[in-house]
Every structure is written in structure tokens, then in C-alpha cells.
Design an enzyme around this catalytic site. Structure first.
Site, PDB file in Angstrom:
ATOM      1  N   GLU A  13       6.027  20.273 -28.541  1.00 50.80           N
ATOM      2  CA  GLU A  13       5.403  18.970 -28.802  1.00 50.80           C
ATOM      3  C   GLU A  13       6.392  17.899 -28.364  1.00 50.80           C
ATOM      4  OE1 GLU A  13       2.458  17.488 -29.592  1.00 50.80           O
ATOM      5  OE2 GLU A  13       3.679  15.699 -29.370  1.00 50.80           O
ATOM      6  N   GLY A  31       5.943  20.929 -22.579  1.00 54.50           N
ATOM      7  CA  GLY A  31       5.307  22.222 -22.822  1.00 54.50           C
ATOM      8  C   GLY A  31       5.081  23.042 -21.565  1.00 54.50           C
ATOM      9  N   HIS A  66     -10.950  25.080 -32.044  1.00 59.26           N
ATOM     10  CA  HIS A  66     -10.312  25.893 -33.087  1.00 59.26           C
ATOM     11  C   HIS A  66     -11.144  27.118 -33.456  1.00 59.26           C
ATOM     12  CE1 HIS A  66      -7.787  22.115 -34.110  1.00 59.26           C
ATOM     13  NE2 HIS A  66      -7.240  22.829 -33.151  1.00 59.26           N
ATOM     14  N   SER A  70      -3.821  23.306 -34.211  1.00 64.19           N
ATOM     15  CA  SER A  70      -3.739  24.669 -33.668  1.00 64.19           C
ATOM     16  C   SER A  70      -2.546  25.466 -34.208  1.00 64.19           C
ATOM     17  CB  SER A  70      -3.737  24.621 -32.138  1.00 64.19           C
ATOM     18  OG  SER A  70      -2.834  23.662 -31.644  1.00 64.19           O
ATOM     19  N   ASP A  89      -3.287  22.619 -24.242  1.00 68.62           N
ATOM     20  CA  ASP A  89      -4.219  21.614 -24.764  1.00 68.62           C
ATOM     21  C   ASP A  89      -3.614  20.212 -24.616  1.00 68.62           C
ATOM     22  OD1 ASP A  89      -6.254  20.345 -26.169  1.00 68.62           O
ATOM     23  OD2 ASP A  89      -5.404  20.836 -28.138  1.00 68.62           O
ATOM     24  N   HIS A 133       1.142  22.313 -26.099  1.00 71.95           N
ATOM     25  CA  HIS A 133       0.908  20.930 -26.531  1.00 71.95           C
ATOM     26  C   HIS A 133       0.418  21.016 -27.985  1.00 71.95           C
ATOM     27  CE1 HIS A 133       0.765  20.772 -22.174  1.00 71.95           C
ATOM     28  NE2 HIS A 133       0.968  19.457 -22.228  1.00 71.95           N
TER      29      HIS A 133
HETATM   30  C1  LIG Z   1      -4.644  17.218 -27.733  1.00 71.52           C
HETATM   31  S1  LIG Z   1      -3.124  17.103 -28.562  1.00 71.52           S
HETATM   32  C2  LIG Z   1      -2.799  18.721 -29.150  1.00 71.52           C
HETATM   33  C3  LIG Z   1      -3.652  19.170 -30.296  1.00 71.52           C
HETATM   34  C4  LIG Z   1      -3.291  20.529 -30.814  1.00 71.52           C
HETATM   35  N1  LIG Z   1      -3.222  21.522 -29.768  1.00 71.52           N
HETATM   36  C5  LIG Z   1      -4.328  20.971 -31.836  1.00 71.52           C
HETATM   37  O1  LIG Z   1      -5.299  21.645 -31.477  1.00 71.52           O
HETATM   38  O2  LIG Z   1      -4.136  20.651 -33.016  1.00 71.52           O
HETATM   39  C6  LIG Z   1      -1.962  16.995 -27.250  1.00 71.52           C
HETATM   40  C7  LIG Z   1      -0.509  16.864 -27.722  1.00 71.52           C
HETATM   41  O3  LIG Z   1       0.367  17.070 -26.614  1.00 71.52           O
HETATM   42  C8  LIG Z   1       1.491  16.220 -26.753  1.00 71.52           C
HETATM   43  N2  LIG Z   1       2.087  16.131 -25.408  1.00 71.52           N
HETATM   44  C9  LIG Z   1       1.773  15.294 -24.391  1.00 71.52           C
HETATM   45  N3  LIG Z   1       2.458  15.618 -23.272  1.00 71.52           N
HETATM   46  C10 LIG Z   1       3.204  16.722 -23.585  1.00 71.52           C
HETATM   47  C11 LIG Z   1       4.075  17.559 -22.849  1.00 71.52           C
HETATM   48  N4  LIG Z   1       4.348  17.330 -21.552  1.00 71.52           N
HETATM   49  N5  LIG Z   1       4.651  18.603 -23.474  1.00 71.52           N
HETATM   50  C12 LIG Z   1       4.396  18.851 -24.792  1.00 71.52           C
HETATM   51  N6  LIG Z   1       3.575  18.095 -25.550  1.00 71.52           N
HETATM   52  C13 LIG Z   1       2.988  17.038 -24.945  1.00 71.52           C
HETATM   53  C14 LIG Z   1       0.926  14.948 -27.326  1.00 71.52           C
HETATM   54  O4  LIG Z   1       1.927  14.200 -27.985  1.00 71.52           O
HETATM   55  C15 LIG Z   1      -0.156  15.509 -28.288  1.00 71.52           C
HETATM   56  O5  LIG Z   1       0.362  15.667 -29.589  1.00 71.52           O
END
Ligand SMILES: C[S@@+](CC[C@H](N)C(=O)[O-])C[C@H]1O[C@@H](n2cnc3c(N)ncnc32)[C@H](O)[C@@H]1O
Length: 212
Positions: A116, A142, A19, A98, A162, A42
């Protein structure tokens, strides 16, 4: 079925590092008048309660934002302003994800696209970002969502990738997505969370790509 929930890890040291970098890039983009787009492939839930539920269980935030929160870090002023804005009581109760960090930099002419896939987190994200017509939340993959948006109308943009890397194939998938994305939008800024894993897994390193 997705089992990863970022709420268990929110505010840990990796979140803080990610971040801080995110804030630096957004500051750079917002320094110019021209509109930009923020695409978060993500996105997570957007805001995390550190005092209840998942975060309270592992307490990972104590080794991250918890260690830095009550000290003075002039170089990281903007990052801490955002953390404080999420905690108006003065106690560390919430940590922004994020999307909420990015929201602090969006001007009326800028846009954000947030993907998401987890239905619960997507609903939370919707709730945490509601009220802003500049933001679109989609409960959708995503990788596909990102590629469908490129190149963005403004031709200026930050793409944050991410993933949770729950499935091994995601390491390859991220590289494929970035290669396709760079072909469509070569001047974009790409920020990618890409864990360093053991060499024997033979995952190609992304050094030849335009990565940050
Ligand atoms: C590491 S976390 C993201 C954290 C966020 N970027 C942050 O910094 O606050 C990864 C997220 O991606 C989601 N996710 C997993 N596979 C995904 C996909 N194919 N497309 C979109 N989201 C996905 C998960 O549910 C999770 O909430």
C-alpha cells in the site's frame, strides 16, 4: 501524490462484487492442505469505519453492502460471516478491505504480502493486521513489490491487483505487470480489477492473459 482514498468508497457495490469473488478464490485455495500465498499489490487500509469520516460523506456503502446486509444469502455464507465478524454489535459499522478478508482464510502455513503506497493507509493497514507474523505490510509500489516476490516459495498463490487507476498509464502498467508476473509464475491465480473504458482509449484488452 496519491489523492485516491478507498475509505470514500468502501462497501460500495463494486467492493461487494470484488470481495465475493475474492472469497470464492480463497475458499478454493484453502480447501487443499498445501500452503498458499496471498499477494495484494494495492491493499488499501484493511478496515473501514462506515460511521465516520470519508465513508459517511458519500455513503456509497448504502448502495452496496447496505442493501444486502440484513437479508439471508445462503450462497454467500462465507462472505457474510466475515462481514458479521467485523460487526460484532450486529449493526453495520465496519467494512473489511481485501487484506482483512484474506486474513480469515490464512492458516499458520500460509503467508500474505500487502503493498500500500499511501503512507496513511499503509500505517492503518499495519495497525489493522498487526499481531500476525504471517503478514507483511510494505509501503511500496505494488507492481515492483509483486514482481520481486514471484514465484512464491509455496508455488501456490493468489495475486490481487486492484489499483485506483488515478493515472491513465495504470491501465497499460497493469497489463505489463501481469505479463511479467505470468512469465515468473504462470500457475498463479490472478484477480485483476480492470475497469471497462471507452474503446477510443485503445487500451489492449487482457483476453490473451490468464485472468480471472
Ligand atoms: C482500490 S484501492 C484498494 C482496495 C483494496 N484492494 C480492497 O479491496 O479493500 C487502491 C489502493 O491502491 C493504493 N495505491 C495506489 N497506487 C499504488 C501503488 N503503485 N502501489 C501500491 N498501492 C498503491 C491506493 O492508495 C489505494 O489505497
Amino acid at each position: 501524490m496519491l489523492s485516491y482514498r478507498h475509505s470514500f468508497h468502501a462497501g460500495n457495490f463494486t467492493d461487494v462484487l470484488k470481495h465475493i469473488v475474492l472469497v470464492e478464490i480463497l475458499e478454493h485455495l484453502a480447501a487443499k492442505e498445501k500452503a498458499f500465498e496471498y499477494i495484494d499489490s494495492h491493499a488499501g487500509a484493511g478496515l473501514f469505519d462506515l460511521t465516520h469520516g470519508h465513508a459517511e460523506k458519500l455513503e456509497e456503502f448504502r448502495g452496496g453492502i447496505g442493501r444486502l446486509w440484513d437479508r439471508d444469502w445462503p450462497e454467500l455464507r462465507r462472505y457474510f460471516e466475515i462481514i458479521r465478524a467485523c460487526n460484532p454489535s450486529g449493526s453495520l459499522n465496519y467494512y473489511p478491505g481485501s487484506p482483512l478478508i484474506a486474513m480469515h482464510f490464512l492458516r499458520p502455513r500460509d503467508r500474505a504480502w500487502l503493498f500500500e503506497l499511501h503512507p496513511k493507509d499503509s500505517r492503518r493497514l499495519e495497525k489493522n493486521t498487526q499481531g500476525s507474523h504471517r503478514i507483511r505490510v510494505a509501503c511500496q509500489d505494488g507492481h515492483q513489490g509483486l514482481l520481486a516476490l514471484l514465484p512464491p516459495a509455496s508455488r501456490r498463490g493468489l495475486i490481487l491487483i486492484d489499483p485506483s487507476y488515478e493515472i491513465k498509464s495504470e491501465y497499460e502498467q497493469v497489463l505489463e505487470t501481469v505479463k511479467k508476473a505470468c512469465r515468473k509464475f504462470s500457475t498463479g491465480i490472478y484477480a485483476i480489477w480492470y475497469p471497462v473504458i471507452e474503446r477510443e482509449k485503445k487500451v489492449r484488452t487482457p483476453t490473451s492473459l490468464n485472468l480471472i
